[in-house]
Each structure stands twice: as C-alpha cells, then as structure tokens.
Design a protein around this motif. Sequence first.
Motif, PDB file in Angstrom:
ATOM      1  N   LEU A   4       9.396 -55.489  -6.366  1.00 16.30           N
ATOM      2  CA  LEU A   4       8.574 -54.145  -5.905  1.00 16.30           C
ATOM      3  C   LEU A   4       8.023 -53.537  -7.143  1.00 16.30           C
ATOM      4  O   LEU A   4       7.056 -52.813  -7.150  1.00 16.30           O
ATOM      5  CB  LEU A   4       9.810 -53.179  -5.668  1.00 16.30           C
ATOM      6  N   SER A   5       8.639 -53.908  -8.082  1.00 13.74           N
ATOM      7  CA  SER A   5       8.158 -53.390  -9.568  1.00 13.74           C
ATOM      8  C   SER A   5       6.577 -53.633  -9.475  1.00 13.74           C
ATOM      9  O   SER A   5       6.121 -52.757  -9.972  1.00 13.74           O
ATOM     10  CB  SER A   5       8.691 -54.228 -10.590  1.00 13.74           C
ATOM     11  N   ILE A   6       6.275 -54.660  -8.623  1.00 10.51           N
ATOM     12  CA  ILE A   6       4.925 -54.719  -8.605  1.00 10.51           C
ATOM     13  C   ILE A   6       4.162 -53.490  -7.805  1.00 10.51           C
ATOM     14  O   ILE A   6       3.283 -53.041  -8.407  1.00 10.51           O
ATOM     15  CB  ILE A   6       4.347 -56.063  -7.696  1.00 10.51           C
ATOM     16  N   LEU A   7       4.758 -53.170  -6.994  1.00  9.53           N
ATOM     17  CA  LEU A   7       4.246 -52.143  -6.383  1.00  9.53           C
ATOM     18  C   LEU A   7       4.070 -50.916  -7.274  1.00  9.53           C
ATOM     19  O   LEU A   7       3.227 -50.321  -7.379  1.00  9.53           O
ATOM     20  CB  LEU A   7       5.069 -51.592  -5.147  1.00  9.53           C
ATOM     21  N   VAL A   8       5.353 -50.720  -7.295  1.00  7.94           N
ATOM     22  CA  VAL A   8       5.669 -49.394  -8.265  1.00  7.94           C
ATOM     23  C   VAL A   8       4.826 -49.869  -9.436  1.00  7.94           C
ATOM     24  O   VAL A   8       4.214 -49.041  -9.927  1.00  7.94           O
ATOM     25  CB  VAL A   8       7.001 -49.465  -8.743  1.00  7.94           C
ATOM     26  N   ALA A   9       4.827 -51.189  -8.252  1.00  8.51           N
ATOM     27  CA  ALA A   9       4.431 -52.171  -8.781  1.00  8.51           C
ATOM     28  C   ALA A   9       3.108 -52.183  -9.349  1.00  8.51           C
ATOM     29  O   ALA A   9       2.586 -52.052  -9.254  1.00  8.51           O
ATOM     30  CB  ALA A   9       4.532 -52.822  -8.370  1.00  8.51           C
ATOM     31  N   LEU A  10       2.535 -52.033  -9.707  1.00 11.17           N
ATOM     32  CA  LEU A  10       1.055 -52.301 -10.233  1.00 11.17           C
ATOM     33  C   LEU A  10       0.344 -51.043 -10.649  1.00 11.17           C
ATOM     34  O   LEU A  10      -0.598 -50.610 -10.085  1.00 11.17           O
ATOM     35  CB  LEU A  10       0.352 -53.158  -9.191  1.00 11.17           C
ATOM     36  N   LEU A  81       3.163 -56.836   1.146  1.00  9.13           N
ATOM     37  CA  LEU A  81       1.973 -56.904   0.518  1.00  9.13           C
ATOM     38  C   LEU A  81       1.665 -58.252  -0.420  1.00  9.13           C
ATOM     39  O   LEU A  81       0.615 -58.458  -1.146  1.00  9.13           O
ATOM     40  CB  LEU A  81       1.955 -55.677  -0.793  1.00  9.13           C
ATOM     41  N   GLU A  82       2.588 -59.353   0.118  1.00  9.87           N
ATOM     42  CA  GLU A  82       2.647 -60.564  -0.290  1.00  9.87           C
ATOM     43  C   GLU A  82       2.421 -60.612  -1.875  1.00  9.87           C
ATOM     44  O   GLU A  82       1.763 -61.391  -2.557  1.00  9.87           O
ATOM     45  CB  GLU A  82       1.276 -61.427   0.238  1.00  9.87           C
ATOM     46  N   LYS A  89       9.930 -64.703  -6.859  1.00 11.08           N
ATOM     47  CA  LYS A  89       9.344 -64.389  -8.080  1.00 11.08           C
ATOM     48  C   LYS A  89       8.101 -63.566  -7.807  1.00 11.08           C
ATOM     49  O   LYS A  89       7.499 -63.533  -6.662  1.00 11.08           O
ATOM     50  CB  LYS A  89       9.149 -65.074  -9.219  1.00 11.08           C
ATOM     51  N   ILE A  90       7.921 -62.449  -8.571  1.00 13.30           N
ATOM     52  CA  ILE A  90       6.472 -61.878  -8.688  1.00 13.30           C
ATOM     53  C   ILE A  90       5.338 -62.707  -8.616  1.00 13.30           C
ATOM     54  O   ILE A  90       5.552 -63.742  -9.420  1.00 13.30           O
ATOM     55  CB  ILE A  90       6.387 -60.900  -9.910  1.00 13.30           C
ATOM     56  N   HIS A  91       4.471 -62.827  -7.696  1.00 11.44           N
ATOM     57  CA  HIS A  91       3.295 -63.867  -7.510  1.00 11.44           C
ATOM     58  C   HIS A  91       2.259 -62.865  -8.404  1.00 11.44           C
ATOM     59  O   HIS A  91       1.672 -62.026  -8.066  1.00 11.44           O
ATOM     60  CB  HIS A  91       2.873 -63.968  -6.068  1.00 11.44           C
ATOM     61  N   HIS A  92       2.169 -63.763  -9.451  1.00 12.57           N
ATOM     62  CA  HIS A  92       1.084 -62.926 -10.528  1.00 12.57           C
ATOM     63  C   HIS A  92      -0.284 -63.042  -9.937  1.00 12.57           C
ATOM     64  O   HIS A  92      -0.717 -61.938 -10.145  1.00 12.57           O
ATOM     65  CB  HIS A  92       1.161 -64.045 -11.812  1.00 12.57           C
ATOM     66  N   GLY A  93      -0.697 -64.003  -9.363  1.00 14.28           N
ATOM     67  CA  GLY A  93      -2.181 -63.825  -8.854  1.00 14.28           C
ATOM     68  C   GLY A  93      -2.346 -62.872  -7.685  1.00 14.28           C
ATOM     69  O   GLY A  93      -3.363 -62.211  -7.726  1.00 14.28           O
ATOM     70  N   ASN A  94      -1.431 -62.933  -6.819  1.00 12.01           N
ATOM     71  CA  ASN A  94      -1.525 -61.740  -5.808  1.00 12.01           C
ATOM     72  C   ASN A  94      -1.525 -60.348  -6.205  1.00 12.01           C
ATOM     73  O   ASN A  94      -2.118 -59.428  -5.769  1.00 12.01           O
ATOM     74  CB  ASN A  94      -0.668 -62.095  -4.619  1.00 12.01           C
ATOM     75  N   ALA A  95      -0.520 -60.277  -7.279  1.00 13.31           N
ATOM     76  CA  ALA A  95      -0.305 -58.936  -8.091  1.00 13.31           C
ATOM     77  C   ALA A  95      -1.638 -58.588  -8.729  1.00 13.31           C
ATOM     78  O   ALA A  95      -2.078 -57.336  -8.447  1.00 13.31           O
ATOM     79  CB  ALA A  95       0.980 -59.137  -8.856  1.00 13.31           C
ATOM     80  N   GLU A  96      -2.184 -59.424  -9.471  1.00 12.86           N
ATOM     81  CA  GLU A  96      -3.370 -58.959 -10.096  1.00 12.86           C
ATOM     82  C   GLU A  96      -4.557 -58.823  -9.141  1.00 12.86           C
ATOM     83  O   GLU A  96      -5.185 -57.809  -9.379  1.00 12.86           O
ATOM     84  CB  GLU A  96      -3.693 -60.180 -10.960  1.00 12.86           C
TER      85      GLU A  96
END
Length: 164
Positions: A4-10, A81-82, A89-96
């Motif tokens: 989630l952190s990604i959501l909160v993340a990103l 949100l994939e 684990k956090i998907h770095h490419g999708n998060a970026e």
Amino acid sequence: MARLSILVALVVLGVNISEIDSSEEVMKDLTSGFIKVLEECKKELNLSESIINDLYNYWKEDYSLLNRDVGCAIVCMSKKLELIDTSGKIHHGNAEDLAKKHGADSEVAAKLVAILHECEKTHDAIEDQCMKALEIAKCFRTNIHKLNWAPKMDVVITEVLTEV
C-alpha cells in the motif's frame, strides 16, 4: 503485500520551491487515484466507515495509524492498481509507471519507489500482510513529510468528491 505504501504509495521529492510544489501535486494526484479504488475494497473486505477517516487523516504527521483494516485496505488498493508482484512485494516498474502517470518525472518517480522499497525492507519481518502494509504506509508518510511532499488532504478530498 503491504505495498500500500506504494499508494500511500507513491507520493514525492524537491530541491527548490517549484520542485516541492510539483512533487506535492504528484502526491495529491497519486493519493486521489488510490482513494478512487477504496470503495471497491471497502465492499470486498467488508470494512467499516472508520477506514475513510483514517485515510483522510493519513497525511497528518501526528495522526496515529493503528487500525489493521487500514493496512488491509492498502493491500487491496495496491493489488487493484497492480502495485504488488506475484511474490507479494512492491512491483517497482508498475509503481514507477503509476507515479509518472500522475505527473512525476523520472527522478521523482524513482525517489518514491526507493522510499517504498526501503520501507518495505525495514518491515519485511512482519508476517501479517495487513500490519506490514500499515507499517510501510507509516514509514512512507514519514519520509514524504521529510521531503515536504505531503499533499493537503482537504484538497485531495475536494477533488475526489467533484469527480464522483
């Protein structure tokens, strides 16, 4: 899964005032994107309305995030949100990519992913995925505040409500 952190993340970096402003805008847009999938997750997980209050207050540094359900909501939203890979684990490419889609340049997007990755590593020993997500989210929030990138939630909520 606590990605989630990604959501909160990103949500953001800056060197001068315009960078800080644009990073705050990116974080606002990212937060808004997460909130849009919240209703679906709330129904799927049968979460209470208190989740809305916790997420509304998420960016307030002095707000204590203790509710495990917030972590579960973050996991659910991150999956939708994939942002989580098959290993949880956090998907770095999708998060970026998500950060860039919401206006981040390559440097800001990479910084957001790096923050998430560090937070994820710090809390990797937590087995409960919801609690892990909650801890990652708190770590992410702290780091975003250190960069002065945290969005103003009243602005985020106003924008989300006008789009509904």
